[in-house]
Design a protein around this motif. Structure first.
Motif, PDB file in Angstrom:
ATOM      1  N   THR A  58       0.826  -1.204   0.000  1.00  0.00           N
ATOM      2  CA  THR A  58       0.000   0.000   0.000  1.00  0.00           C
ATOM      3  C   THR A  58       0.865   1.260   0.000  1.00  0.00           C
ATOM      4  O   THR A  58       1.799   1.376   0.788  1.00  0.00           O
ATOM      5  CB  THR A  58      -0.926   0.010   1.231  1.00  0.00           C
ATOM      6  OG1 THR A  58      -1.787  -1.131   1.165  1.00  0.00           O
ATOM      7  CG2 THR A  58      -1.757   1.275   1.284  1.00  0.00           C
TER       8      THR A  58
ATOM      9  N   SER B  63      -3.111   0.165  -3.710  1.00  0.00           N
ATOM     10  CA  SER B  63      -3.901  -0.108  -2.517  1.00  0.00           C
ATOM     11  C   SER B  63      -4.229  -1.588  -2.462  1.00  0.00           C
ATOM     12  O   SER B  63      -4.256  -2.279  -3.492  1.00  0.00           O
ATOM     13  CB  SER B  63      -5.192   0.720  -2.501  1.00  0.00           C
ATOM     14  OG  SER B  63      -5.992   0.423  -3.630  1.00  0.00           O
TER      15      SER B  63
ATOM     16  N   GLY C  28       5.904   2.274  -1.093  1.00  0.00           N
ATOM     17  CA  GLY C  28       5.028   1.362  -0.369  1.00  0.00           C
ATOM     18  C   GLY C  28       5.807   0.395   0.498  1.00  0.00           C
ATOM     19  O   GLY C  28       5.347  -0.724   0.767  1.00  0.00           O
TER      20      GLY C  28
ATOM     21  N   GLY D 143      -3.360  -6.644  -4.646  1.00  0.00           N
ATOM     22  CA  GLY D 143      -3.350  -5.193  -4.649  1.00  0.00           C
ATOM     23  C   GLY D 143      -3.392  -4.674  -6.068  1.00  0.00           C
ATOM     24  O   GLY D 143      -3.183  -5.420  -7.035  1.00  0.00           O
TER      25      GLY D 143
END
Length: 227
Positions: free
Chosen positions: A42, A61, A108, A68
């Motif tokens: 994320t 996300s 991320g 994801g």
């Protein structure tokens, strides 16, 4: 459970020019593990450059624990399962041709883990270079921003970002399935906004020999999971 690729999957791929760009470095304090799922990244930044030089950016996300995605303006990048062996899928449903895809993984808390050197950075286990599986294969790919553990020199297997390029364009309606192994990191000291500055490294031939070696890496990695 990991989906294992067979040798036949690699026969659809072509030889690509692999590059590395080390103009900037990124430092992390530790790796959390090497079995990174699609849902673990994320905040990863994904940028598409169109043939008309306009850009579009999406933020990764989680769909669920395993999966994801990032999407914007008609394109989508999706991944599910352990990135060591489970492919990413990039789709262009926009009205424009795409010239490149840039993945800033470290945003991320994620890093790309290359096949060599092996063994590489402590805690990274085996890696897997960018490998097209099916669809519109790119012309070249670039790993950029080498990563090191704090207090230690970079080994050369971990990178903060990956760029995939199509000289003739990735047209509307195109799809690409590819492998690109990632690891998870904590306490990113210097994300440094990676920008690809390619320096020629080597031609990477992808075919039966590559598939054979990759299957050996999978077997070795599975054993390390069970240990």
């Amino acid at each position: 459970m990991k989906k294992l690729l067979t040798a036949s999957a690699f026969l659809t791929a072509t030889s690509l020019l692999g590059m590395v760009g080390n103009a900037q470095a990124a430092t992390i304090s530790a790796l959390t593990g090497y079995s990174t799922m699609g849902g673990a990244s994320t905040g990863m930044q994904v940028r598409v450059t169109f043939a008309d030089n306009t850009t579009s950016t999406g933020v990764w996300s989680a769909v669920d624990f395993y999966s994801g995605a990032a999407s914007a303006d008609g394109w989508t990048l999706f991944q599910s399962g352990d990135t060591f062996g489970n492919p990413w899928t990039f789709s262009n449903n926009s009205s424009k041709t795409i010239s490149s895809l840039f993945i800033n993984a470290i945003a991320g808390s994620t890093l790309f883990d290359r096949t060599n050197p092996n063994p590489g950075t402590t805690g990274s286990a085996a890696g897997w270079d960018f490998t097209p599986v099916s669809g519109s294969s790119p012309t070249s790919f670039t790993y950029s921003n080498i990563v090191n553990l704090v207090g230690q020199p970079a080994v050369g297997d971990l990178y903060a970002a990956l760029t995939i390029n199509w000289d003739s364009g990735f047209s509307t309606g195109s799809n690409l399935s590819f492998i690109a192994d990632t690891d998870s990191a904590i306490s990113v000291i210097d994300p440094s906004n990676p920008q690809p500055v390619p320096v020629p490294a080597a031609f990477i031939g992808i075919g039966l020999a590559g598939a054979f070696l990759a299957k050996k890496e999978i077997s070795r990695r599975q054993k390390s999971h069970k240990a």
